[in-house]
Motif scaffolding. Structure first.
Motif, mmCIF file in Angstrom:
data_model
loop_
_atom_site.group_PDB
_atom_site.id
_atom_site.type_symbol
_atom_site.label_atom_id
_atom_site.label_comp_id
_atom_site.label_asym_id
_atom_site.label_seq_id
_atom_site.Cartn_x
_atom_site.Cartn_y
_atom_site.Cartn_z
ATOM 1 N N THR A 115 28.313 36.130 32.993
ATOM 2 C CA THR A 115 27.497 35.789 34.476
ATOM 3 C C THR A 115 26.811 34.431 34.269
ATOM 4 N N SER A 116 27.445 33.435 35.256
ATOM 5 C CA SER A 116 27.251 32.313 35.268
ATOM 6 C C SER A 116 26.588 32.007 36.516
ATOM 7 N N PHE A 118 27.099 29.328 38.084
ATOM 8 C CA PHE A 118 27.797 28.695 39.210
ATOM 9 C C PHE A 118 29.277 29.175 38.961
ATOM 10 N N GLU A 119 30.289 29.107 39.943
ATOM 11 C CA GLU A 119 31.626 29.505 39.595
ATOM 12 C C GLU A 119 32.177 28.655 38.493
ATOM 13 N N SER A 121 35.660 27.729 36.253
ATOM 14 C CA SER A 121 37.082 27.273 36.337
ATOM 15 C C SER A 121 38.045 28.130 35.307
ATOM 16 N N GLU A 122 39.253 28.182 35.474
ATOM 17 C CA GLU A 122 39.979 29.141 34.333
ATOM 18 C C GLU A 122 39.764 28.272 33.230
ATOM 19 N N THR A 145 31.319 36.903 36.667
ATOM 20 C CA THR A 145 30.566 37.080 37.916
ATOM 21 C C THR A 145 29.542 35.998 37.927
ATOM 22 N N VAL A 146 28.986 35.828 39.099
ATOM 23 C CA VAL A 146 28.247 34.615 39.617
ATOM 24 C C VAL A 146 26.860 34.988 40.095
ATOM 25 N N SER A 148 23.327 33.303 41.210
ATOM 26 C CA SER A 148 22.638 32.203 41.168
ATOM 27 C C SER A 148 21.155 31.960 40.855
#
Length: 180
Positions: A115-116, A118-119, A121-122, A145-146, A148
């Motif tokens: 879980t981050s 922010f989005e 990248s690959e 998953t994101v 915030s």
């Protein structure tokens, strides 16, 4: 009442054992089939139909099997009949979850729930997964998953182990330290 995971465990273990013994189909095809069964059992209309008291166990099993796409092996049909007889068809989502855990353990891998704030990248996911594989000593399958509300950083759950480097967790630790 027993927890769903406790009731589902023997079924998942038995199904996993049958999948390992089935050299013709293979573990991945069984995993796909169990996932499909769980998806069907999760459908609200199916749940309602399986709870209909007018259906007997054989009708429940036949109806449920008919909802699955493709050819259903006899061993899977037998499993569905067993679940119908024991009023456990609606446990299939939990059984499938435990089946995947057993499969991952057998393959020396695990699901990593990342879980981050922010989005990612690959490339970031790949780098993070590589670092986590070294830490946990397992081949990880990331699911990102994101959220915030974490403000920054990531929270990683692998099985029952959680690594939380989010800003939200750091602020909570600082609050607890100051309050003590």
């Amino acid at each position: 009442m027993a927890e769903l995971s406790t009731v589902a465990r023997p079924y998942a273990e038995a199904l996993f054992g049958a999948a390992l013994d089935d050299k013709a189909s293979g573990l991945q095809s069984w995993s796909d089939l169990v996932g499909a069964m769980a998806q069907v059992a999760s459908n609200a209309d199916v749940r309602e139909a399986m709870a209909d008291p007018r259906l007997d166990d054989a009708q429940r099993a036949q109806t449920f099997t008919g909802l699955l796409k493709g050819e259903v092996p006899q061993a899977a049909r037998n499993f569905i009949e067993l679940l119908a007889q024991n009023d456990r068809l609606l446990l299939l989502p939990e059984i499938a979850s435990q089946f995947v855990t057993l499969k991952n353990r057998h393959e020396g891998s695990a699901q990593a729930d990342i879980t981050s704030a922010f989005e990612l990248s690959e490339a970031q996911v790949k780098d993070l997964t590589s670092a986590l594989e070294l830490k946990f000593g397992l081949k990880l399958k990331p699911r990102v998953t994101v959220d915030s509300s974490l403000i920054g950083g990531v929270r990683v759950a692998v099985g029952d182990q959680v690594l939380d480097t989010s800003v939200q967790a750091q602020l909570a630790r600082m609050r607890d330290t100051l309050a003590a």
